[in-house]
Design a protein around this motif. Structure first.
Motif, mmCIF file in Angstrom:
data_model
loop_
_atom_site.group_PDB
_atom_site.id
_atom_site.type_symbol
_atom_site.label_atom_id
_atom_site.label_comp_id
_atom_site.label_asym_id
_atom_site.label_seq_id
_atom_site.Cartn_x
_atom_site.Cartn_y
_atom_site.Cartn_z
ATOM 1 N N GLN A 191 0.911 -1.173 -0.087
ATOM 2 C CA GLN A 191 0.084 -0.212 0.065
ATOM 3 C C GLN A 191 0.936 1.415 0.066
ATOM 4 O O GLN A 191 0.545 2.305 -0.626
ATOM 5 N N SER A 254 -4.098 -8.915 -11.143
ATOM 6 C CA SER A 254 -5.198 -8.208 -10.850
ATOM 7 C C SER A 254 -5.242 -7.450 -9.651
ATOM 8 O O SER A 254 -5.730 -6.358 -9.740
ATOM 9 N N THR A 255 -4.648 -8.116 -8.491
ATOM 10 C CA THR A 255 -4.690 -7.446 -7.241
ATOM 11 C C THR A 255 -3.769 -6.103 -7.131
ATOM 12 O O THR A 255 -4.381 -4.982 -6.857
ATOM 13 N N ARG A 257 -2.957 -4.273 -10.210
ATOM 14 C CA ARG A 257 -3.555 -3.605 -11.128
ATOM 15 C C ARG A 257 -4.776 -2.665 -10.466
ATOM 16 O O ARG A 257 -5.039 -1.560 -10.963
ATOM 17 N N LEU A 258 -5.656 -3.429 -9.614
ATOM 18 C CA LEU A 258 -6.650 -2.670 -9.101
ATOM 19 C C LEU A 258 -6.350 -2.015 -7.883
ATOM 20 O O LEU A 258 -7.088 -1.386 -7.125
ATOM 21 N N GLY A 259 -4.936 -1.747 -7.488
ATOM 22 C CA GLY A 259 -4.508 -0.793 -6.579
ATOM 23 C C GLY A 259 -4.782 -1.581 -4.877
ATOM 24 O O GLY A 259 -5.097 -0.832 -4.030
ATOM 25 N N SER A 261 -7.614 -2.733 -4.145
ATOM 26 C CA SER A 261 -8.775 -2.298 -3.562
ATOM 27 C C SER A 261 -9.862 -3.291 -3.446
ATOM 28 O O SER A 261 -11.114 -2.870 -2.980
ATOM 29 N N GLN A 262 -9.495 -4.578 -3.728
ATOM 30 C CA GLN A 262 -10.554 -5.584 -3.829
ATOM 31 C C GLN A 262 -10.044 -6.775 -2.728
ATOM 32 O O GLN A 262 -9.292 -7.553 -3.149
ATOM 33 N N LEU A 265 -10.030 -10.450 -3.550
ATOM 34 C CA LEU A 265 -8.935 -10.995 -4.475
ATOM 35 C C LEU A 265 -7.681 -11.041 -3.792
ATOM 36 O O LEU A 265 -7.001 -12.201 -4.122
ATOM 37 N N THR A 266 -7.354 -10.379 -2.694
ATOM 38 C CA THR A 266 -6.321 -10.484 -1.976
ATOM 39 C C THR A 266 -6.264 -11.745 -1.070
ATOM 40 O O THR A 266 -5.340 -12.712 -0.768
ATOM 41 N N HIS A 269 -5.894 -14.696 -3.367
ATOM 42 C CA HIS A 269 -4.461 -15.055 -3.607
ATOM 43 C C HIS A 269 -3.676 -15.789 -2.573
ATOM 44 O O HIS A 269 -2.956 -16.706 -3.003
#
Length: 309
Positions: A191, A254-255, A257-259, A261-262, A265-266, A269
């Motif tokens: 972050q 994806s995590t 690229r989406l900063g 924010s999801q 997804l984390t 992972h």
């Protein structure tokens, strides 16, 4: 080898170990969800939560995640103590190494509980949280491997040395990559890197370590598929490992690229990483049936593979 050739207690212990793998993977994932949702201190005391076994008025999503994480850990601890008791009771019918290993597993889960307490009492220090995950992954690897060993009877033989070497290398590479990701996540380095350009070395190291981890798995799978009949017969787990690697790469990209924010997804992972470690550990400890029984053994030897995720 068929499951019918195992003694009843050995088969029961194998089934217990397989279910423990599922519980341990869930424990790791719930712990990851607790971190992502910033719920690590949702229960300010330990081992109780707000002084009770089941908080009522304080219950919300964050408290539930932390409370359920502790509940799953307690269930795993009880199951491992039951396993230790059963192994001691039937020790004359089981391999001599199983009793000390069962005792070590109980000690490990006790240490895991102690690290969990420290994460709360010391307000989530990054090094302790990472050590907490490292011990959890060690438990996943050990119990997943134990399941395969228990499913093998005396007529089976160890896998070739190259199989054990490549399997162990892939387990260590993926496990190390997971711990790098945990250290990065628990120090909030990703972050800070994305938002302020600080602490980017952890993100860089995590990306760099992904390449050898992926290559180690691909090398193991390719060598197994090219090795011969027995290696190719492990294709369900080998293909699962490939699928998990591809999914893990897609989730990681994806995590970022989406900063970040999801949260889902984390958490996914971390779930895929834990499943991959469990599958690789199971593959590494597969044992070969006698050559004359190889084709007969194939259907039953994978009877509990679904329990590895």
């Amino acid at each position: 080898m068929t499951t019918s050739s195992l003694t009843p207690i050995r088969l029961r212990l194998a089934q217990l170990a397989a279910h423990l793998v599922v519980a341990l993977v869930a424990l790791v994932v719930i712990g990851g969800a607790t971190r992502v949702m910033e719920a690590g201190l949702a229960c300010p005391d330990w081992p109780l939560c707000y002084g009770t076994l089941l908080p009522g008025r304080q219950m919300n999503l964050q408290v539930f995640l932390e409370w359920f994480h502790r509940l799953d850990a307690f269930v795993v601890g009880v199951a491992l103590m039951v396993q230790l008791g059963a192994v001691w009771w039937y020790r004359r019918d089981l391999p001599g190494w199983l009793l000390p290993l069962s005792a070590v597993l109980v000690l490990m889960v006790g240490l895991q509980g102690g690290l969990g307490a420290l994460t709360v009492l010391q307000l989530l220090p990054s090094a302790v949280v990472t050590a907490h995950l490292a011990l959890a992954l060690t438990l996943v690897i050990t119990v997943s491997a134990l399941t395969q060993v228990l499913l093998a009877d005396a007529s089976t033989t160890a896998a070739p040395r190259w199989w054990l070497l490549l399997g162990t290398l892939s387990v260590l590479a993926v496990g190390g990559q997971s711990l790098l990701g945990a250290r990065m996540a628990t120090s909030w380095a990703s972050q800070r890197c994305l938002e302020a350009g600080a602490s980017c070395q952890w993100l860089h190291w995590h990306r760099m370590a992904a390449t050898p981890a992926v290559l180690s798995v691909l090398l193991f799978v390719a060598a197994a598929l090219l090795s011969g009949r027995w290696g190719r017969s492990q294709w369900p787990l080998l293909c699962t490992a490939l699928l998990l690697v591809g999914t893990q790469i897609a989730l990681g990209v994806s995590t970022l690229r989406l900063g970040l924010s999801q949260p889902a997804l984390t958490v996914a992972h971390q779930l895929v990483a834990c499943l991959l470690v469990a599958v690789l550990a199971a593959l590494t400890c597969r044992r070969q049936p006698p050559a004359s029984d190889a084709l007969i053994a194939l259907p039953d030897s994978s009877a509990l593979e679904a329990c590895h995720g």
